[in-house]
Design an enzyme around this catalytic site. Structure first.
Site, PDB file in Angstrom:
ATOM      1  N   GLU A   1       1.259  -3.526  -5.012  1.00  0.00           N
ATOM      2  CA  GLU A   1       0.404  -2.372  -5.330  1.00  0.00           C
ATOM      3  C   GLU A   1       1.354  -1.209  -5.570  1.00  0.00           C
ATOM      4  O   GLU A   1       1.890  -0.630  -4.618  1.00  0.00           O
ATOM      5  CB  GLU A   1      -0.537  -2.094  -4.152  1.00  0.00           C
ATOM      6  CG  GLU A   1      -1.384  -0.846  -4.314  1.00  0.00           C
ATOM      7  CD  GLU A   1      -2.033  -0.407  -3.004  1.00  0.00           C
ATOM      8  OE1 GLU A   1      -2.449  -1.261  -2.201  1.00  0.00           O
ATOM      9  OE2 GLU A   1      -2.105   0.820  -2.781  1.00  0.00           O
TER      10      GLU A   1
ATOM     11  N   ARG B   1       2.289   7.710  -6.580  1.00  0.00           N
ATOM     12  CA  ARG B   1       2.794   8.818  -5.767  1.00  0.00           C
ATOM     13  C   ARG B   1       4.069   9.347  -6.375  1.00  0.00           C
ATOM     14  O   ARG B   1       4.646  10.303  -5.865  1.00  0.00           O
ATOM     15  CB  ARG B   1       3.123   8.324  -4.351  1.00  0.00           C
ATOM     16  CG  ARG B   1       1.900   7.908  -3.607  1.00  0.00           C
ATOM     17  CD  ARG B   1       2.231   7.394  -2.237  1.00  0.00           C
ATOM     18  NE  ARG B   1       1.151   6.554  -1.796  1.00  0.00           N
ATOM     19  CZ  ARG B   1       1.078   5.980  -0.619  1.00  0.00           C
ATOM     20  NH1 ARG B   1       2.045   6.150   0.264  1.00  0.00           N
ATOM     21  NH2 ARG B   1       0.056   5.239  -0.307  1.00  0.00           N
TER      22      ARG B   1
ATOM     23  N   LYS C   1     -10.905  -1.033   0.964  1.00  0.00           N
ATOM     24  CA  LYS C   1      -9.681  -0.813   1.733  1.00  0.00           C
ATOM     25  C   LYS C   1     -10.098  -0.051   2.996  1.00  0.00           C
ATOM     26  O   LYS C   1     -10.811   0.957   2.892  1.00  0.00           O
ATOM     27  CB  LYS C   1      -8.720   0.025   0.872  1.00  0.00           C
ATOM     28  CG  LYS C   1      -7.499   0.539   1.598  1.00  0.00           C
ATOM     29  CD  LYS C   1      -6.535   1.212   0.620  1.00  0.00           C
ATOM     30  CE  LYS C   1      -5.375   1.846   1.378  1.00  0.00           C
ATOM     31  NZ  LYS C   1      -4.255   2.224   0.514  1.00  0.00           N
TER      32      LYS C   1
HETATM   33  C1  3PG Z   1      -1.185   3.301   1.957  1.00  0.00           C
HETATM   34  O1  3PG Z   1      -1.272   4.168   1.118  1.00  0.00           O
HETATM   35  O2  3PG Z   1      -1.860   2.282   1.854  1.00  0.00           O
HETATM   36  C2  3PG Z   1      -0.324   3.548   3.159  1.00  0.00           C
HETATM   37  O3  3PG Z   1       0.668   4.458   2.912  1.00  0.00           O
HETATM   38  C3  3PG Z   1       0.206   2.320   3.764  1.00  0.00           C
HETATM   39  O4  3PG Z   1       0.294   2.560   5.112  1.00  0.00           O
HETATM   40  P1  3PG Z   1       1.481   1.967   5.976  1.00  0.00           P
HETATM   41  O5  3PG Z   1       2.734   2.643   5.480  1.00  0.00           O
HETATM   42  O6  3PG Z   1       1.157   2.284   7.400  1.00  0.00           O
HETATM   43  O7  3PG Z   1       1.528   0.485   5.706  1.00  0.00           O
END
Ligand code: 3PG
Length: 185
Positions: free
Chosen positions: A33, A37, A121
């Site tokens: 994914e 960003r 999600k």
């Molecule tokens: C996301 O956008 O899905 C998160 O930044 C992922 O979270 P994590 O870094 O705790 O896995």
């Protein structure tokens, strides 16, 4: 979603794409994914789609319809958002692309259902009650499947995977792990 593991990938420069995707693939992960960003997200998705045809490449952190259009133009085969965007949902439905919006409350889940979405999600999973919250939400919403993301790591992934309403797991830790293993080689 055919994939069980959805690494949340942040590509700061296009040149990092090979390193990250190769590390993931070498670690048995066939999905990425790539998040909106960073400025090169669209290019990185297009590059990944072209050069890693054996992997499932999607776009994450898609927070509006314009970004969604860019992601689809680049060839993303699924779209993920931290929250729910009606504009993104409508565009994905039109293009027949799966959309996984971030939903953690009953109201958000009801909105997703109204848009024809049954897999969401659950983000940030750790902060919004993790497994017990998803279990509680499954009572009124038995048709909903979850992709817990945010705060999931090696220490708790198995607990999440054991719940039958969990469709897949998302997280940045997959990338960290894969890069660490690659560095040891
Ligand atoms: C996301 O956008 O899905 C998160 O930044 C992922 O979270 P994590 O870094 O705790 O896995």
């Amino acid at each position: 979603m055919n994939e069980k593991y959805i690494p949340v990938v942040v590509i700061k420069e296009l040149g990092e794409t090979d390193k990250i995707l190769t590390a993931l693939r070498n670690n048995g992960i066939t999905c990425a994914e790539i998040t909106f960003r960073t400025a090169c997200a669209k290019e990185a998705i297009a590059y990944a789609v072209k050069n890693y045809p054996d992997m499932t490449i999607g776009a994450g952190t898609v927070i509006n319809k314009a970004q969604c259009a860019e992601a689809l133009e680049a060839g993303a085969t699924f779209i993920v958002s931290p929250g729910l965007s009606v504009g993104v949902a409508e565009l994905c439905r039109e293009k027949k692309i799966p959309y996984y919006p971030g939903c953690v409350t009953p109201t958000e889940i009801m909105q997703a259902l109204e848009l024809g979405i049954t897999t969401v999600k659950f983000f940030p999973a750790g902060v919004y009650g993790g497994l017990s919250a998803m279990k509680a939400l499954s009572a009124p919403f038995p048709q909903i499947r979850f992709i817990p993301t945010g705060g999931v790591d090696r220490s708790n992934i198995d607990e999440y995977l054991a719940f039958d309403k969990v469709e897949a797991i998302g997280g940045s830790f997959f990338v960290k792990e894969a890069l660490e293993k690659q560095a040891q080689k």
